[in-house]
Design a protein around this motif. Sequence first.
Motif, PDB file in Angstrom:
ATOM      1  N   ARG A 105       0.831  -1.204   0.000  1.00 23.39           N
ATOM      2  CA  ARG A 105       0.000   0.000   0.000  1.00 23.39           C
ATOM      3  C   ARG A 105       0.865   1.253   0.000  1.00 23.39           C
ATOM      4  N   PHE A 106       1.953   1.211   0.780  1.00 23.73           N
ATOM      5  CA  PHE A 106       2.848   2.365   0.816  1.00 23.73           C
ATOM      6  C   PHE A 106       3.575   2.518  -0.517  1.00 23.73           C
ATOM      7  N   ARG A 107       4.038   1.406  -1.091  1.00 21.08           N
ATOM      8  CA  ARG A 107       4.740   1.488  -2.386  1.00 21.08           C
ATOM      9  C   ARG A 107       3.849   2.117  -3.445  1.00 21.08           C
ATOM     10  N   GLN A 108       2.595   1.689  -3.491  1.00 25.76           N
ATOM     11  CA  GLN A 108       1.666   2.242  -4.476  1.00 25.76           C
ATOM     12  C   GLN A 108       1.391   3.722  -4.212  1.00 25.76           C
ATOM     13  N   ARG A 109       1.321   4.076  -2.937  1.00 28.98           N
ATOM     14  CA  ARG A 109       1.090   5.487  -2.573  1.00 28.98           C
ATOM     15  C   ARG A 109       2.207   6.366  -3.122  1.00 28.98           C
ATOM     16  N   ILE A 110       3.453   5.923  -2.987  1.00 32.22           N
ATOM     17  CA  ILE A 110       4.578   6.695  -3.495  1.00 32.22           C
ATOM     18  C   ILE A 110       4.544   6.751  -5.023  1.00 32.22           C
ATOM     19  N   ALA A 111       4.242   5.626  -5.654  1.00 31.18           N
ATOM     20  CA  ALA A 111       4.216   5.578  -7.123  1.00 31.18           C
ATOM     21  C   ALA A 111       3.165   6.527  -7.699  1.00 31.18           C
ATOM     22  N   GLU A 112       2.090   6.759  -6.960  1.00 27.29           N
ATOM     23  CA  GLU A 112       1.011   7.621  -7.440  1.00 27.29           C
ATOM     24  C   GLU A 112       1.203   9.083  -7.046  1.00 27.29           C
ATOM     25  N   HIS A 113       2.148   9.337  -6.147  1.00 28.14           N
ATOM     26  CA  HIS A 113       2.372  10.707  -5.675  1.00 28.14           C
ATOM     27  C   HIS A 113       3.176  11.492  -6.708  1.00 28.14           C
ATOM     28  N   VAL A 114       2.812  12.750  -6.901  1.00 28.82           N
ATOM     29  CA  VAL A 114       3.532  13.616  -7.832  1.00 28.82           C
ATOM     30  C   VAL A 114       4.494  14.500  -7.028  1.00 28.82           C
ATOM     31  N   PHE A 115       5.788  14.297  -7.240  1.00 31.29           N
ATOM     32  CA  PHE A 115       6.800  15.071  -6.548  1.00 31.29           C
ATOM     33  C   PHE A 115       7.099  16.345  -7.342  1.00 31.29           C
ATOM     34  N   PRO A 116       7.207  17.494  -6.680  1.00 33.97           N
ATOM     35  CA  PRO A 116       7.474  18.753  -7.380  1.00 33.97           C
ATOM     36  C   PRO A 116       8.720  18.648  -8.262  1.00 33.97           C
ATOM     37  N   GLN A 117       8.602  19.151  -9.471  1.00 33.22           N
ATOM     38  CA  GLN A 117       9.682  19.195 -10.462  1.00 33.22           C
ATOM     39  C   GLN A 117      10.085  17.807 -10.952  1.00 33.22           C
ATOM     40  N   VAL A 118      10.233  16.867 -10.042  1.00 28.14           N
ATOM     41  CA  VAL A 118      10.707  15.528 -10.403  1.00 28.14           C
ATOM     42  C   VAL A 118       9.602  14.691 -11.032  1.00 28.14           C
ATOM     43  N   GLY A 119       8.384  14.823 -10.511  1.00 26.93           N
ATOM     44  CA  GLY A 119       7.264  14.038 -11.028  1.00 26.93           C
ATOM     45  C   GLY A 119       7.136  12.696 -10.345  1.00 26.93           C
ATOM     46  N   SER A 120       7.266  11.619 -11.114  1.00 30.05           N
ATOM     47  CA  SER A 120       7.068  10.272 -10.587  1.00 30.05           C
ATOM     48  C   SER A 120       8.340   9.736  -9.943  1.00 30.05           C
ATOM     49  N   VAL A 121       8.158   9.118  -8.771  1.00 30.38           N
ATOM     50  CA  VAL A 121       9.249   8.460  -8.045  1.00 30.38           C
ATOM     51  C   VAL A 121       8.735   7.114  -7.560  1.00 30.38           C
ATOM     52  N   THR A 122       9.557   6.090  -7.655  1.00 29.87           N
ATOM     53  CA  THR A 122       9.163   4.774  -7.162  1.00 29.87           C
ATOM     54  C   THR A 122      10.172   4.278  -6.130  1.00 29.87           C
ATOM     55  N   VAL A 123       9.745   3.290  -5.340  1.00 28.30           N
ATOM     56  CA  VAL A 123      10.623   2.688  -4.346  1.00 28.30           C
ATOM     57  C   VAL A 123      10.565   1.174  -4.469  1.00 28.30           C
ATOM     58  N   SER A 124      11.648   0.518  -4.095  1.00 30.52           N
ATOM     59  CA  SER A 124      11.701  -0.938  -3.974  1.00 30.52           C
ATOM     60  C   SER A 124      11.803  -1.274  -2.500  1.00 30.52           C
ATOM     61  N   ILE A 125      11.130  -2.360  -2.089  1.00 34.57           N
ATOM     62  CA  ILE A 125      11.057  -2.700  -0.668  1.00 34.57           C
ATOM     63  C   ILE A 125      11.387  -4.172  -0.461  1.00 34.57           C
ATOM     64  N   GLY A 126      12.205  -4.440   0.551  1.00 35.71           N
ATOM     65  CA  GLY A 126      12.480  -5.800   0.994  1.00 35.71           C
ATOM     66  C   GLY A 126      12.236  -5.893   2.483  1.00 35.71           C
ATOM     67  N   TYR A 127      11.695  -7.029   2.932  1.00 36.74           N
ATOM     68  CA  TYR A 127      11.389  -7.148   4.355  1.00 36.74           C
ATOM     69  C   TYR A 127      11.680  -8.561   4.852  1.00 36.74           C
ATOM     70  N   ALA A 128      11.801  -8.678   6.185  1.00 34.65           N
ATOM     71  CA  ALA A 128      12.075  -9.976   6.818  1.00 34.65           C
ATOM     72  C   ALA A 128      11.582  -9.933   8.258  1.00 34.65           C
ATOM     73  N   GLY A 129      11.253 -11.103   8.785  1.00 37.96           N
ATOM     74  CA  GLY A 129      10.876 -11.208  10.184  1.00 37.96           C
ATOM     75  C   GLY A 129      12.098 -11.136  11.073  1.00 37.96           C
ATOM     76  N   VAL A 130      11.898 -10.665  12.302  1.00 36.30           N
ATOM     77  CA  VAL A 130      13.001 -10.534  13.251  1.00 36.30           C
ATOM     78  C   VAL A 130      12.761 -11.496  14.408  1.00 36.30           C
ATOM     79  N   GLY A 131      13.722 -12.379  14.643  1.00 37.91           N
ATOM     80  CA  GLY A 131      13.617 -13.330  15.733  1.00 37.91           C
ATOM     81  C   GLY A 131      13.912 -12.697  17.072  1.00 37.91           C
ATOM     82  N   ARG A 132      13.524 -13.387  18.131  1.00 36.88           N
ATOM     83  CA  ARG A 132      13.666 -12.862  19.482  1.00 36.88           C
ATOM     84  C   ARG A 132      15.108 -12.531  19.834  1.00 36.88           C
ATOM     85  N   HIS A 133      16.049 -13.343  19.358  1.00 38.76           N
ATOM     86  CA  HIS A 133      17.460 -13.137  19.700  1.00 38.76           C
ATOM     87  C   HIS A 133      18.277 -12.744  18.475  1.00 38.76           C
ATOM     88  N   ASP A 134      17.620 -12.137  17.490  1.00 39.67           N
ATOM     89  CA  ASP A 134      18.293 -11.712  16.269  1.00 39.67           C
ATOM     90  C   ASP A 134      19.269 -10.574  16.525  1.00 39.67           C
TER      91      ASP A 134
END
Length: 382
Positions: A305-334
């Motif tokens: 949802r956040f990635r799509q929000r950024i892709a649809e947002h119009v940044f001044p002068q620059v216009g379209s900007v996109t982001v790539s996202i990677g995620y992982a779970g964090v263990g108790r003793h990580d």
Amino acid sequence: MAGYEASEEDLALSPDALPPDDAIAGAPAPAAESAVADSFVHSRLLDSVASFTHHRDIAALDHSLVLSLAELTAARRVVLAKRALDGAYVEAIMCCTPDAQGVYRLQADDPDAIDPALKLLHRCMHRLDVQTETVQGLHRLVVPILCDGRAIGALQLDSDLPPAASRSLTEGFARIYANYTVLLHESEHDKLTGLYNRRSLERQLQRLLHQHEQTLRVLPPARAVPGEPAAEPPQVWLAILDIDHFKRINDTYGHIYGDEVILLLAQQMRACFRRSDVLFRFGGEEFVILFGAASEGIVHAVLERFRQRIAEHVFPQVGSVTVSIGYAGVGRHDYPASALDRADKALYYAKQHGRNGTCGYESLSARGLLGREMAAGSIDLF
């Protein structure tokens, strides 16, 4: 506060109440005993200030502040309210009250809950001035915590003693806290965006893991619904997002517009994620998010949802900007570096497969898409 008479507590906590040194030297025994008592009170006060300014973590500082103030004033309750950076809302409420044995206990309350006992506290932050009231024989004192002419929070004391007994002490603690908070904030936050910086990651990760562990201890066992999978307990997740082709933005439009893209992206992060989620600018165009969720499916949906929000947002002068996202779970003793490495591998996969995407380490690993020989991504681990 002319309507109140000075009490013994007033004299004990006021530096002006100390007799001159030459008077002590030739004083009779009762005066000497009074001087010793005053010295003891001042010693306790200095110990308390030294104790709570020893901390290098704002959460620990908050706990120590309300506990020290409660113990010094023997208050029925001490409340610390903290405003968000923009001052638009109260982001945290910390209470300190004695239990049945008289031992002070700390509790974080919901800042969005409507509590009539905190009405004066909100008025204090709005008016930027000390507020007092008496309710059924209980005296309430509220002191604003001011920084650069605005209220960043407030301290509330509920006591059997009139406000004059603890006003000077509370105002002094509020000033010390405000000054010290500024120093800690500068050391923990990125100057451009106001998000946490990378040096804060390990402390914030351990704090979040501890909170979720405490939550699991008090949650009742989940009851399985026939025909449905059992509800999963919450888990801590770490996500890394990277602005796609950011070097091209800097080369084409200049670093001023590049900084504006970073600043606006941080604002979008604050607007999209919850108050309890912890946001970092990790360096350059890289950002990190720590948050709790019960399943990878929920995590993926939130980040998408956040990635799509950024892709649809119009940044001044620059216009379209996109982001790539990677995620992982964090263990108790990580270790933070281990969790970052897994999330970075997922980010690297998203970058290598078209960018402007969201990938999870657990899902990619289960599908055999992350080989052992896969190189680490772009993020610099400490």
